[in-house]
Enzyme design. Structure first.
Site, PDB file in Angstrom:
ATOM      1  N   GLN A  71       0.813  -1.212   0.000  1.00  0.00           N
ATOM      2  CA  GLN A  71       0.000   0.000   0.000  1.00  0.00           C
ATOM      3  C   GLN A  71       0.851   1.270   0.000  1.00  0.00           C
ATOM      4  OE1 GLN A  71      -3.025  -1.727   3.187  1.00  0.00           O
ATOM      5  NE2 GLN A  71      -3.877   0.078   2.199  1.00  0.00           N
ATOM      6  N   HIS A  72       0.205   2.367  -0.356  1.00  0.00           N
ATOM      7  CA  HIS A  72       0.688   3.740  -0.180  1.00  0.00           C
ATOM      8  C   HIS A  72       1.772   4.196  -1.149  1.00  0.00           C
ATOM      9  CE1 HIS A  72      -1.466   3.068   3.486  1.00  0.00           C
ATOM     10  NE2 HIS A  72      -0.488   2.420   4.080  1.00  0.00           N
ATOM     11  N   ASP A 226      -2.361  -4.881   0.157  1.00  0.00           N
ATOM     12  CA  ASP A 226      -1.888  -6.160   0.671  1.00  0.00           C
ATOM     13  C   ASP A 226      -2.615  -6.613   1.932  1.00  0.00           C
ATOM     14  OD1 ASP A 226      -0.718  -4.127   2.170  1.00  0.00           O
ATOM     15  OD2 ASP A 226       1.339  -4.817   1.872  1.00  0.00           O
TER      16      ASP A 226
END
Length: 464
Positions: A71-72, A226
């Site tokens: 992520q991110h 995830d």
């Protein structure tokens, strides 16, 4: 038999699983490494995906494929769809000052109300602020911003223009400019972070909507972050807390209602089923075990044996494992601390147990934060590479205070992506019911003194 594929493009590697769409039975799998570092050229992910798919026997015979990803991460594209600069990953903390500035400008409570989270260096919005401030020429070239799983899905679909970018609620909810509660982008907050709101953002798909097709005609699922992928992979349901010990440590819960925690401990993410996934994430997890084993000159089994030789509480020896700074609590400049070293505790077994207990105490703090947000906790499931440690499995119920269910080791993010691919293929209100085999339950009497001693030491890292 219809086959589906799930991809886990994680921080360290890419894993591909091919499973039977109806039963979930594993047919074949493959993996390939990613380069180290917190700044990575996305082309390396594509190379690894191609290698992992080849190792798994190829994807030409699968009916659907879906990508779960770290992520991110900030992937910036120019008008031609070319990557502007290497992606900044979730564990890149250079945007800590940008996060602090954004929180000061708007206020932590306002951020939590708007997008379900308070800004920390992990989130995409803070990385965009850093880019605008430190690399203005690169920032001026940015026409679109997406996340790692969005970019890989786009590549699998032929990268047909920026308007073809797709994402899902779970990954969008970690950007800092999308609200899981309203299922809408907040372009005003994107502008606050980046100075512009004219960027192309990926279309947010529902749990079973298709993101297109691959060159071989396989349906592309929407993909997921995830953590949402892992929750889907283990079949988590409302009332379940999934504790994952990988590169990061995660405690997340499937919930019917959104979260908005003004303290910033709990991030109000979405899950991959249309529900919510309030989540606490630590930067330091399995690598604490790696570092401790290296320090003691043993392998992971040796570390586990040593830890189980020492008494509960490690004789007062505490390891606060902020080896890479920390995200929860938000202390990007903190360092690890060993406290309580005496002649009696200056033994390998005591340090090994303190490392395991410190890791678990951080995650137990996360579970408490979820409870404080009103999250119901009926079961605790323990997954991730760190769950392979016998000491972690046996000490988890002692520290966490709940019995712990440990599924057999698996690639649960990739499995969740495969399950999503099957759901995209077949439709329906809920994902296909795949059996989770080999689950063991670990029970032990809780020892509250372990966490009480850890709490005494934890805040000593504030200025370290």
């Amino acid at each position: 038999m219809s086959l589906v594929a799930g991809v886990d493009s994680s921080t360290q590697s890419c894993k591909v699983v091919v499973r039977d769409a109806e039963t979930g039975a594993l047919v074949r799998s493959g993996s390939a490494p990613h380069p180290e570092g917190t700044e990575v050229d996305p082309a390396a992910w594509w190379t690894a995906l191609e290698a992992a798919a080849e190792a798994a026997g190829g994807l030409d015979d699968v009916a659907a494929v879906s990508v779960g990803g770290q992520q991110h991460g900030m992937v910036c594209l120019d008008e031609a769809g070319e990557v502007v600069r290497p992606a900044l990953l979730w564990n890149d903390t250079r945007s800590a000052a940008a996060a602090a500035a954004l929180n000061t400008e708007l206020g932590a409570a306002a951020w939590a109300e708007a997008v379900g989270l308070v800004q920390v260096a992990s989130f995409t919005a803070t990385k965009l602020r850093w880019l605008a401030e430190h690399e203005p020429d690169a920032a001026a070239r940015v026409a679109a911003v997406c996340l790692p799983h969005d970019w890989l899905t786009w590549k699998l679909g032929g990268a047909q223009g920026l308007e073809a970018l797709r994402t899902d609620r779970s990954d969008a909810s970690g950007t800092g400019y999308y609200s899981a509660a309203t299922s809408e982008y907040r372009r005003d907050l994107l502008k606050r972070a980046f100075g512009r709101d004219d960027l192309v953002l990926p279309e947010v798909l529902g749990p079973t909507e298709s993101a297109g097709t691959t060159s071989s005609g396989a349906i592309l699922g929407p993909g997921c972050g995830d953590n949402a992928g892992a929750a889907l992979g283990v079949g988590a349901r409302p009332g379940d807390v999934v504790v994952s010990i990988g590169t990061s440590g995660v405690a997340c819960a499937v919930s019917e209602t959104p979260s908005a925690d003004p303290t910033g401990l709990v991030a109000g993410f979405a899950d991959a089923t249309g529900r919510h996934l309030p989540l606490v994430c630590t930067l330091n997890a399995a690598r604490v075990l790696d570092a401790s084993a290296r320090l003691l000159g043993v392998d992971h089994d040796g570390l586990s044996r040593l830890a189980l030789e020492a008494p509960s509480g490690s004789g007062g020896l505490v390891l606060v494992p902020y080896l890479e700074g920390e995200r929860t609590p938000d202390r990007p400049d903190a360092r690890g601390v060993i406290h309580g070293l005496t002649l009696a505790t200056a033994e390998p077994a005591y340090l090994a147990r303190a490392a395991v207990e410190g890791l678990l105490c951080g995650l137990a703090d996360g579970i408490d934060a979820l409870k404080a947000q009103g999250v119901a906790i009926n079961r605790v499931l323990l997954v991730g590479g760190g769950a392979r440690s016998e000491a972690v499995r046996r000490l988890a119920p002692v520290v966490i205070g709940h019995p712990v269910l440990v599924p057999e080791p698996g690639e649960y993010v990739a499995d969740g992506a495969a399950r999503q691919a099957a759901w995209t293929l077949t439709g329906g209100e809920e994902p296909p019911a795949w059996e989770l085999a080999g689950t063991e339950t670990y029970e032990a009497d809780p020892d509250p003194a372990v966490r009480a001693r850890y709490a005494e030491v934890r805040d000593l890292t504030e200025g370290v």
